[in-house]
Design a protein around this motif. Structure first.
Motif, PDB file in Angstrom:
ATOM      1  N   PRO A  12       0.862  -1.480   0.135  1.00 30.62           N
ATOM      2  CA  PRO A  12       0.150   0.007  -0.108  1.00 30.62           C
ATOM      3  C   PRO A  12       0.671   1.355  -0.056  1.00 30.62           C
ATOM      4  O   PRO A  12       0.493   2.468  -0.419  1.00 30.62           O
ATOM      5  CB  PRO A  12      -0.678   0.175   1.034  1.00 30.62           C
ATOM      6  N   VAL A  13       1.991   1.153   0.609  1.00 31.55           N
ATOM      7  CA  VAL A  13       2.902   2.392   0.578  1.00 31.55           C
ATOM      8  C   VAL A  13       3.427   2.606  -0.930  1.00 31.55           C
ATOM      9  O   VAL A  13       3.215   3.934  -1.308  1.00 31.55           O
ATOM     10  CB  VAL A  13       4.145   2.089   1.421  1.00 31.55           C
ATOM     11  N   ASP A  14       3.651   1.596  -1.684  1.00 35.98           N
ATOM     12  CA  ASP A  14       4.143   1.855  -3.019  1.00 35.98           C
ATOM     13  C   ASP A  14       3.101   2.464  -3.813  1.00 35.98           C
ATOM     14  O   ASP A  14       3.100   3.633  -4.577  1.00 35.98           O
ATOM     15  CB  ASP A  14       4.331   0.665  -3.735  1.00 35.98           C
ATOM     16  N   ASP A  73      17.403  -1.664  -9.509  1.00 36.42           N
ATOM     17  CA  ASP A  73      16.506  -2.706  -9.370  1.00 36.42           C
ATOM     18  C   ASP A  73      15.130  -1.783  -8.781  1.00 36.42           C
ATOM     19  O   ASP A  73      14.169  -2.324  -8.184  1.00 36.42           O
ATOM     20  CB  ASP A  73      16.789  -3.522  -8.486  1.00 36.42           C
ATOM     21  N   ALA A  74      15.127  -0.344  -8.999  1.00 36.72           N
ATOM     22  CA  ALA A  74      13.995   0.203  -8.456  1.00 36.72           C
ATOM     23  C   ALA A  74      12.664   0.178  -9.419  1.00 36.72           C
ATOM     24  O   ALA A  74      11.613  -0.313  -8.758  1.00 36.72           O
ATOM     25  CB  ALA A  74      14.201   1.910  -8.397  1.00 36.72           C
ATOM     26  N   ILE A  75      12.896   0.262 -10.391  1.00 33.05           N
ATOM     27  CA  ILE A  75      11.712   0.133 -11.593  1.00 33.05           C
ATOM     28  C   ILE A  75      12.103  -0.870 -12.659  1.00 33.05           C
ATOM     29  O   ILE A  75      13.232  -1.283 -12.966  1.00 33.05           O
ATOM     30  CB  ILE A  75      11.200   1.433 -12.001  1.00 33.05           C
ATOM     31  N   VAL A  76      10.982  -1.458 -13.154  1.00 37.13           N
ATOM     32  CA  VAL A  76      11.245  -2.560 -14.093  1.00 37.13           C
ATOM     33  C   VAL A  76      12.218  -1.846 -15.369  1.00 37.13           C
ATOM     34  O   VAL A  76      11.930  -0.762 -15.561  1.00 37.13           O
ATOM     35  CB  VAL A  76      10.122  -3.056 -14.787  1.00 37.13           C
ATOM     36  N   GLN A  77      12.831  -2.476 -15.939  1.00 39.04           N
ATOM     37  CA  GLN A  77      13.845  -2.261 -17.139  1.00 39.04           C
ATOM     38  C   GLN A  77      12.924  -1.443 -18.216  1.00 39.04           C
ATOM     39  O   GLN A  77      13.223  -0.870 -18.886  1.00 39.04           O
ATOM     40  CB  GLN A  77      14.512  -3.380 -17.580  1.00 39.04           C
ATOM     41  N   TYR A  78      11.698  -2.238 -18.538  1.00 40.11           N
ATOM     42  CA  TYR A  78      10.869  -1.710 -19.648  1.00 40.11           C
ATOM     43  C   TYR A  78      10.469  -0.354 -19.335  1.00 40.11           C
ATOM     44  O   TYR A  78      10.404   0.541 -20.313  1.00 40.11           O
ATOM     45  CB  TYR A  78       9.692  -2.711 -19.793  1.00 40.11           C
ATOM     46  N   GLN A  79      10.047  -0.251 -18.238  1.00 38.39           N
ATOM     47  CA  GLN A  79       9.470   1.163 -17.859  1.00 38.39           C
ATOM     48  C   GLN A  79      10.689   2.063 -17.883  1.00 38.39           C
ATOM     49  O   GLN A  79      10.628   3.284 -18.525  1.00 38.39           O
ATOM     50  CB  GLN A  79       8.767   1.537 -16.778  1.00 38.39           C
ATOM     51  N   ASP A 113      12.568   1.282  -3.114  1.00 34.01           N
ATOM     52  CA  ASP A 113      13.712   1.930  -3.888  1.00 34.01           C
ATOM     53  C   ASP A 113      12.539   2.648  -4.985  1.00 34.01           C
ATOM     54  O   ASP A 113      12.773   3.721  -5.666  1.00 34.01           O
ATOM     55  CB  ASP A 113      14.849   1.307  -4.839  1.00 34.01           C
ATOM     56  N   GLY A 114      11.541   1.973  -5.527  1.00 30.94           N
ATOM     57  CA  GLY A 114      10.570   2.366  -6.356  1.00 30.94           C
ATOM     58  C   GLY A 114       9.952   3.448  -5.919  1.00 30.94           C
ATOM     59  O   GLY A 114       9.448   4.377  -6.731  1.00 30.94           O
TER      60      GLY A 114
END
Length: 269
Positions: A87-89, A146-152, A228-229
């Motif tokens: 929920p924090v994300d 590793d914060a967000i997916v590589q595609y994004q 990290d995200g």
């Protein structure tokens, strides 16, 4: 002779038909044919910038509600995590969604007020080149791998580079000059715009000084729940604050009195 004249009258005219309205004797006919105007390079650039920004706002809206199971799953489109987003994300994505809506609205209002002036609109595009394009690139390359997916990461980076290229290719129209202000001529409207600039600067300073940990308490979370995200998305929230600040500054520097009033009223509403 009479039959020859009758034949000439019945023959169709070889001249092309023109769409002209009927006029009184002695007046020139008025051509009512309408032509579609082509978008100028600055106008096309602004449309692309707005389309990209609105696309991301729509995507962020899918994960804006922390109480929705689908939203938590959609959150994983942005965060690189082995489990469902917390929920924090989702809380920080909701914050980004709301700040994105506010910044996009201010850009849209300013673009519409500048639409009929290509040099002025090009100046706005150059402002947007400074923020949000360059900060977006800096955040993506400076964030944890590793914060967000590589595609994004690749998608946002390529779009940012594409926007830089589009703004660069439309520079041949020139840019509007700064309107000089005399201190004694500062009106209430100008004071209001300057006040907005200072308020936005204070918000940016507060966000950068307190960090993501200070804002996470609004979601009822602890520092251990911050991923990290979430930190990356919070950086994008600060970028939205900067967009609102430069839009107010742009209105003060380049708009005339009438457009400043319209800008202050519409952005304030």
């Amino acid at each position: 002779m009479g039959s020859k004249k009758l034949k000439k009258r019945n023959q169709p005219s070889s001249k092309p038909l023109q769409n002209k309205s009927h006029t009184n004797d002695g007046e020139k006919p008025v051509d009512t044919t309408t032509e579609l105007k082509r978008l100028s390079a600055p106008q096309l650039t602004t449309c692309i910038l707005l389309a990209i920004g609105i696309t991301y706002i729509v995507e962020f809206s899918r994960a804006a509600d922390a109480n929705n199971e689908y939203s938590l799953s959609a959150c994983m489109l942005y965060y690189k995590t082995g489990a469902e987003c917390t929920p924090v994300d989702a809380y920080f994505i909701g914050m980004k969604y709301r700040s994105g809506m506010l910044s996009a609205t201010s850009v849209l209002v300013t673009a519409l007020l500048s639409w009929d002036n290509p040099p002025l609109l090009q100046r706005l595009n150059l402002f947007l080149l400074g923020t949000p394009i360059f900060p977006t690139i800096a955040i993506l390359f400076g964030s944890a791998e590793d914060a967000i997916v590589q595609y994004q990461r690749m998608r946002i980076g390529l779009m940012a580079l594409a926007m830089v290229l589009v703004v660069y290719t439309s520079k041949n129209v020139g840019v509007a000059p700064i309107l000089k202000h005399k201190l004694k001529e500062i009106s209430g409207v100008n004071s209001g715009l300057l006040m907005l600039v200072m308020v936005r600067m204070f918000e940016i300073y507060t966000a950068m000084s307190t960090g993501v940990e200070g804002y996470s308490t609004f979601g009822g979370s602890s520092d251990k729940d911050i991923t990290d995200g979430s930190r990356v998305v919070f950086d994008f929230v600060i970028v939205d604050m900067a967009i609102s600040m430069i839009i107010s500054l742009f209105s003060f520097l380049y708009f005339d009195e009438v457009k400043r009033r319209s800008s202050l009223f519409l952005i304030g509403v």
